[in-house]
Design a protein around this motif. Sequence first.
Motif, mmCIF file in Angstrom:
data_model
loop_
_atom_site.group_PDB
_atom_site.id
_atom_site.type_symbol
_atom_site.label_atom_id
_atom_site.label_comp_id
_atom_site.label_asym_id
_atom_site.label_seq_id
_atom_site.Cartn_x
_atom_site.Cartn_y
_atom_site.Cartn_z
ATOM 1 N N ALA A 44 -5.299 -2.648 -9.648
ATOM 2 C CA ALA A 44 -4.771 -2.573 -11.015
ATOM 3 C C ALA A 44 -3.566 -1.642 -11.101
ATOM 4 O O ALA A 44 -2.625 -1.899 -11.871
ATOM 5 C CB ALA A 44 -5.869 -2.112 -11.975
ATOM 6 N N LEU A 45 -3.569 -0.564 -10.308
ATOM 7 C CA LEU A 45 -2.439 0.373 -10.304
ATOM 8 C C LEU A 45 -1.241 -0.148 -9.525
ATOM 9 O O LEU A 45 -0.153 0.427 -9.583
ATOM 10 C CB LEU A 45 -2.885 1.719 -9.710
ATOM 11 C CG LEU A 45 -3.885 2.521 -10.523
ATOM 12 C CD1 LEU A 45 -4.385 3.713 -9.712
ATOM 13 C CD2 LEU A 45 -3.247 2.991 -11.830
ATOM 14 N N GLY A 46 -1.440 -1.208 -8.754
ATOM 15 C CA GLY A 46 -0.362 -1.764 -7.953
ATOM 16 C C GLY A 46 -0.217 -1.124 -6.585
ATOM 17 O O GLY A 46 0.745 -1.407 -5.872
ATOM 18 N N ASN A 47 -1.165 -0.255 -6.205
ATOM 19 C CA ASN A 47 -1.126 0.363 -4.873
ATOM 20 C C ASN A 47 -1.612 -0.575 -3.783
ATOM 21 O O ASN A 47 -1.341 -0.355 -2.604
ATOM 22 C CB ASN A 47 -1.966 1.643 -4.843
ATOM 23 C CG ASN A 47 -1.360 2.744 -5.683
ATOM 24 O OD1 ASN A 47 -0.165 2.768 -5.918
ATOM 25 N ND2 ASN A 47 -2.202 3.653 -6.140
ATOM 26 N N LEU A 48 -2.362 -1.588 -4.163
ATOM 27 C CA LEU A 48 -2.844 -2.600 -3.224
ATOM 28 C C LEU A 48 -2.451 -3.975 -3.735
ATOM 29 O O LEU A 48 -2.499 -4.225 -4.944
ATOM 30 C CB LEU A 48 -4.373 -2.559 -3.099
ATOM 31 C CG LEU A 48 -5.004 -1.371 -2.405
ATOM 32 C CD1 LEU A 48 -6.526 -1.424 -2.562
ATOM 33 C CD2 LEU A 48 -4.638 -1.327 -0.935
ATOM 34 N N THR A 49 -2.068 -4.847 -2.812
ATOM 35 C CA THR A 49 -1.854 -6.258 -3.133
ATOM 36 C C THR A 49 -2.562 -7.066 -2.055
ATOM 37 O O THR A 49 -2.673 -6.622 -0.906
ATOM 38 C CB THR A 49 -0.363 -6.649 -3.159
ATOM 39 O OG1 THR A 49 0.237 -6.257 -1.920
ATOM 40 C CG2 THR A 49 0.372 -5.994 -4.302
ATOM 41 N N GLU A 50 -3.059 -8.226 -2.436
ATOM 42 C CA GLU A 50 -3.747 -9.062 -1.453
ATOM 43 C C GLU A 50 -2.738 -9.565 -0.442
ATOM 44 O O GLU A 50 -1.653 -10.016 -0.802
ATOM 45 C CB GLU A 50 -4.424 -10.239 -2.146
ATOM 46 C CG GLU A 50 -5.603 -9.817 -2.997
ATOM 47 C CD GLU A 50 -6.329 -11.009 -3.598
ATOM 48 O OE1 GLU A 50 -6.215 -12.136 -3.081
ATOM 49 O OE2 GLU A 50 -7.026 -10.793 -4.602
ATOM 50 N N ALA A 51 -3.093 -9.469 0.822
ATOM 51 C CA ALA A 51 -2.227 -9.983 1.883
ATOM 52 C C ALA A 51 -2.290 -11.505 1.852
ATOM 53 O O ALA A 51 -3.347 -12.085 1.570
ATOM 54 C CB ALA A 51 -2.685 -9.456 3.237
ATOM 55 N N PRO A 52 -1.162 -12.155 2.134
ATOM 56 C CA PRO A 52 -1.198 -13.622 2.159
ATOM 57 C C PRO A 52 -2.096 -14.129 3.283
ATOM 58 O O PRO A 52 -2.219 -13.487 4.330
ATOM 59 C CB PRO A 52 0.261 -14.022 2.391
ATOM 60 C CG PRO A 52 0.942 -12.801 2.894
ATOM 61 C CD PRO A 52 0.138 -11.613 2.452
ATOM 62 N N GLU A 53 -2.733 -15.243 3.040
ATOM 63 C CA GLU A 53 -3.586 -15.853 4.061
ATOM 64 C C GLU A 53 -2.712 -16.280 5.229
ATOM 65 O O GLU A 53 -1.632 -16.826 5.025
ATOM 66 C CB GLU A 53 -4.297 -17.086 3.493
ATOM 67 C CG GLU A 53 -5.311 -16.762 2.419
ATOM 68 C CD GLU A 53 -6.577 -16.148 2.980
ATOM 69 O OE1 GLU A 53 -6.962 -16.490 4.111
ATOM 70 O OE2 GLU A 53 -7.174 -15.323 2.277
ATOM 71 N N PRO A 54 -3.153 -16.015 6.446
ATOM 72 C CA PRO A 54 -2.355 -16.473 7.590
ATOM 73 C C PRO A 54 -2.322 -17.997 7.611
ATOM 74 O O PRO A 54 -3.313 -18.653 7.293
ATOM 75 C CB PRO A 54 -3.091 -15.916 8.803
ATOM 76 C CG PRO A 54 -4.435 -15.534 8.322
ATOM 77 C CD PRO A 54 -4.360 -15.330 6.836
#
Length: 69
Positions: A44-54
């Motif tokens: 929510a804070l923007g410190n993490l984003t989901e990595a794209p699926e390989p």
Amino acid sequence: MDKIYIYSGPPSGVTLPDGRETMLHPGQDATLPEDNAWVRTNLALGNLTEAPEPEKPARKRKEEPTDAS
């Protein structure tokens, strides 16, 4: 279930409820549990984003036999 995230906050470390200690560095991948409150907060804070699926490699098509006549 664990998921791969890309961390973009300041250098940090976290001890997860299962006892895992993870060092976090900006721009690096981190494998973290998606059902964790700390993970949800940092998403929510923007410190993490989901990595794209390989991308999965394309399956090779079976070559059909050629007529040798």
